[in-house]
Design a protein around this motif. Structure first.
Motif: not given
Length: 316
Positions: A90-101, A161-170
């Motif tokens: 599961t990608t950051s782009q899918q969850v956050l709708d921004y950033g690279p795929k 990396n972990y800041a992104i994970l935290g943002t995705m979790i929220a």
């Protein structure tokens, strides 16, 4: 510091009832050598509390975990994978709708996302003693960076990396990162005295948790013990080979030890004249484990020395 993470526990099986005595002597001597006037260590055996070692503080005092906080975040993400909400891809782009795929949860856990350089290292100076969670700010800065300095698939330790994970979790759960992870991980593990630190809570997902060393040892057993969320089948979870038989997995460095696994991680916060805090957690196979914290900014060599002296006390 990163090399120190790779070296823990590469010896024979631990034994001897004298281990706690040797661990105490080794830790007290090391704390004196590095000038820590406040230090604490909790010693556990087979998932049960054995004894505590203290100098200038009580064992039930919550301590700054620094990068040991990453395990909380990684385990929180792991619960979403276990429940089928996410996969490791599961990608950051899918969850956050921004950033690279293409930047997946597994890559973020193992610092192989290709994100860099780590701009939190300077920003944390400004965020210290602020209570606002800065994960989203750090995530947007990292994911919208025009050019990344790291390579995807290669290990490059980075708080972002972990800041992104935290943002995705929220974003995924509709709750704050801290609220969701406290319920899904800390309460599930039986941890009773955990909170975001009033000093470093802005760095929540990568370095902002505070709890007692005993509670962190309890968390480690719950997650990485033989029946734990990760420890039961560590091969099923994301990991990246580091060398010397070690790999970075779900918020911890790990290395096989016979039929079991050793897990360890260091934490360090250095803000001269403001806050100096270090931490070390290690679980040797399925027998001895310790979690330590100290109020000094140690060098890489001093971390290596702590690793070596505690391992010698166990494996002597």
């Amino acid at each position: 510091m990163i090399r120190a993470l790779f070296l823990a526990a590469f010896l024979a099986a631990p034994a001897s009832a004298d281990v706690p005595v040797r661990l105490e002597a080794a830790f007290v001597r090391w704390a004196e050598d590095v000038g820590a006037d406040k230090a604490v260590m909790s010693i556990w055996r087979a998932g049960l509390h054995h004894t505590d070692v203290t100098a200038g503080m009580d064992a039930d005092t919550p301590v700054e975990l620094a990068s040991l906080s990453k395990a909380v975040t990684a385990l929180c993400a792991a619960t979403l994978i276990k429940e089928g909400v996410w996969t490791a891809r599961t990608t950051s782009q899918q969850v956050l709708d921004y950033g690279p795929k293409g930047i997946g949860v597994g890559a973020l856990m193992t610092h192989t996302s290709g994100i860099g350089p780590d701009q939190t290292q300077l920003a944390m100076q400004l965020w210290l003693d602020r209570d606002k969670d800065r994960a989203e700010q750090a995530s947007k800065q990292a994911l919208n960076r025009a050019k990344q300095s790291a390579s995807r698939g290669s290990y490059s330790y980075n708080n972002e990396n972990y800041a992104i994970l935290g943002t995705m979790i929220a974003a995924q759960t509709g709750q704050t990162y801290a609220t969701f992870c406290e319920r899904k991980v800390l309460q599930a593990a039986g941890v009773s005295k955990a909170r975001l630190s009033p000093r470093t809570g802005s760095m929540a997902a990568w370095g902002g948790w505070q709890m007692t060393v005993g509670d962190y040892a309890r968390l480690m057993h719950w997650a990485y013990g033989p029946d734990g969320l990760i420890g039961k089948n560590p091969q099923d979870w994301p990991q990246i080979v580091l060398g010397g038989g070690a790999s970075y997995g779900v918020g911890m460095i790990q290395r096989p030890s016979g039929d079991a696994m050793n897990y360890w991680h260091f934490g360090l916060l250095c803000f001269p004249a403001r806050l100096n805090a270090g931490s070390f957690a290690v679980r040797w196979a399925d027998e001895w484990s310790v979690v330590a914290a100290y109020n000094t900014c140690v060098t890489q060599d001093e971390m290596l020395a702590l690793d070596a002296t505690l391992s010698k006390a166990v494996f002597q």
